[in-house]
Design an enzyme around this catalytic site. Structure first.
Site, PDB file in Angstrom:
ATOM      1  N   ASP A  68       2.535  12.772 -63.120  1.00 14.66           N
ATOM      2  CA  ASP A  68       3.478  13.876 -63.049  1.00 14.66           C
ATOM      3  C   ASP A  68       3.187  14.670 -61.779  1.00 14.66           C
ATOM      4  O   ASP A  68       2.122  14.533 -61.174  1.00 14.66           O
ATOM      5  CB  ASP A  68       3.303  14.744 -64.301  1.00 14.66           C
ATOM      6  CG  ASP A  68       4.148  15.990 -64.275  1.00 14.66           C
ATOM      7  OD1 ASP A  68       5.368  15.884 -64.031  1.00 14.66           O
ATOM      8  OD2 ASP A  68       3.595  17.085 -64.483  1.00 14.66           O
TER       9      ASP A  68
ATOM     10  N   THR B 185       8.305  12.261 -62.031  1.00 13.51           N
ATOM     11  CA  THR B 185       8.555  13.693 -62.063  1.00 13.51           C
ATOM     12  C   THR B 185       9.959  14.014 -62.557  1.00 13.51           C
ATOM     13  O   THR B 185      10.894  13.226 -62.354  1.00 13.51           O
ATOM     14  CB  THR B 185       8.347  14.310 -60.672  1.00 13.51           C
ATOM     15  OG1 THR B 185       8.694  15.698 -60.702  1.00 13.51           O
ATOM     16  CG2 THR B 185       9.194  13.612 -59.609  1.00 13.51           C
ATOM     17  N   SER B 186      10.112  15.179 -63.161  1.00 14.84           N
ATOM     18  CA  SER B 186      11.436  15.652 -63.572  1.00 14.84           C
ATOM     19  C   SER B 186      12.181  16.312 -62.422  1.00 14.84           C
ATOM     20  O   SER B 186      13.355  16.648 -62.564  1.00 14.84           O
ATOM     21  CB  SER B 186      11.296  16.645 -64.736  1.00 14.84           C
ATOM     22  OG  SER B 186      10.826  15.999 -65.892  1.00 14.84           O
TER      23      SER B 186
ATOM     24  N   LYS C 148      12.192  13.860 -69.796  1.00 17.52           N
ATOM     25  CA  LYS C 148      11.039  14.013 -70.674  1.00 17.52           C
ATOM     26  C   LYS C 148      11.393  15.084 -71.712  1.00 17.52           C
ATOM     27  O   LYS C 148      12.062  16.046 -71.376  1.00 17.52           O
ATOM     28  CB  LYS C 148       9.818  14.473 -69.883  1.00 17.52           C
ATOM     29  CG  LYS C 148       9.340  13.509 -68.796  1.00 17.52           C
ATOM     30  CD  LYS C 148       8.249  14.170 -67.925  1.00 17.52           C
ATOM     31  CE  LYS C 148       7.855  13.276 -66.769  1.00 17.52           C
ATOM     32  NZ  LYS C 148       6.858  13.907 -65.879  1.00 17.52           N
TER      33      LYS C 148
ATOM     34  N   ASP D  78       4.561  18.567 -60.991  1.00 18.67           N
ATOM     35  CA  ASP D  78       4.358  19.999 -61.220  1.00 18.67           C
ATOM     36  C   ASP D  78       3.317  20.242 -62.305  1.00 18.67           C
ATOM     37  O   ASP D  78       3.445  19.734 -63.426  1.00 18.67           O
ATOM     38  CB  ASP D  78       5.685  20.664 -61.598  1.00 18.67           C
ATOM     39  CG  ASP D  78       6.667  20.670 -60.437  1.00 18.67           C
ATOM     40  OD1 ASP D  78       6.335  21.255 -59.399  1.00 18.67           O
ATOM     41  OD2 ASP D  78       7.757  20.071 -60.570  1.00 18.67           O
TER      42      ASP D  78
ATOM     43  N   ASP E 251       0.719  17.638 -67.545  1.00 20.07           N
ATOM     44  CA  ASP E 251       0.287  18.994 -67.895  1.00 20.07           C
ATOM     45  C   ASP E 251       1.088  19.618 -69.018  1.00 20.07           C
ATOM     46  O   ASP E 251       0.626  20.570 -69.644  1.00 20.07           O
ATOM     47  CB  ASP E 251       0.402  19.911 -66.673  1.00 20.07           C
ATOM     48  CG  ASP E 251       1.856  20.263 -66.366  1.00 20.07           C
ATOM     49  OD1 ASP E 251       2.208  21.457 -66.407  1.00 20.07           O
ATOM     50  OD2 ASP E 251       2.637  19.338 -66.093  1.00 20.07           O
TER      51      ASP E 251
END
Length: 222
Positions: free
Chosen positions: A18, A113-114, A145, A20, A170
């Site tokens: 991931d 990543t989103s 996600k 962030d 995270d």
């Protein structure tokens, strides 16, 4: 936060990362943008911040404004992404991220990543971090996600089975996505500790990566 108390060794063949909260600390920007959005919609900023980490913006909006048409969420999300991409103040690397990524040069890995391409490129650059060659971004998937699609696509791009991958995450949504993909999860930072990853670390200074001759990766977590 209860970090892993004793040294732990995990084995894998690839790592899915991931961005962030895992590689990049962008919390200051996320707080600014989402609290402004909350204020515009008459929502409590503290409650909004409990939802938004790890998800694509439209998915967070759908949870927070369940009666609103999804096309409005997608339109609002486009504006949110533009605001976030224009705001890099306070974006820094998670401690240990530079060294961690440098240790992966000979290790199969991917960013999952989103964020979209523009935002992920800008944030990694602002934090002084190199972008992995393989990147699964918001444009790559049809579901946010905690849906496992992104992690499953990351594994497929690397040509490996899900069970051969370890996820670094995270957020609650990200940890749930990794688990749903059938992968083990290393939680990074204080948010992760609430969602029972397989292992949790304060930051990436607690992780050491050691590739072996047979293609196996050993992760030493302390």
């Amino acid at each position: 936060m209860t970090a892993t108390a004793v040294p732990t060794v995990l084995t894998a063949r690839a790592l899915l990362l991931d961005m962030d909260g895992t590689l990049v600390n962008s919390d200051a920007v996320v707080e600014r943008c989402w609290r402004q959005w909350a204020s515009r919609h008459g929502l409590d900023g503290d409650e909004v911040m409990k939802v938004v980490h790890g998800r694509q913006g439209y998915a967070s909006m759908a949870l927070l404004l369940p009666d609103r048409p999804m096309e409005q969420n997608h339109a609002d999300n486009a504006l949110m992404l533009a605001e976030e991409t224009a705001d890099m103040e306070g974006v820094v690397e998670i401690p240990g991220a530079s060294e961690f990524l440098a240790s992966l040069r000979e290790v199969p890995h991917a960013l999952v990543t989103s964020a979209d391409v523009a935002l992920s490129t800008a944030r990694m650059a602002a934090a002084g971090l190199p972008l992995p060659d393989i990147r699964i971004t918001a444009e790559s998937v049809g579901a946010s996600k905690p849906d496992p699609e992104g992690f499953l696509k990351g594994a497929a791009e690397l040509g490996l089975a899900p069970e051969d991958c370890v996820v670094f995450e995270d957020s609650g949504a990200g940890i749930a996505a990794g688990r749903a993909a059938g992968m083990r999860v290393v939680g990074v930072g204080p948010r992760a500790d609430f969602y029972d990853p397989d292992v949790v670390v304060r930051d990436l200074t607690q992780v050491r990566v050691s590739p072996t001759a047979d293609g196996t990766i050993r992760l030493y977590v302390r």
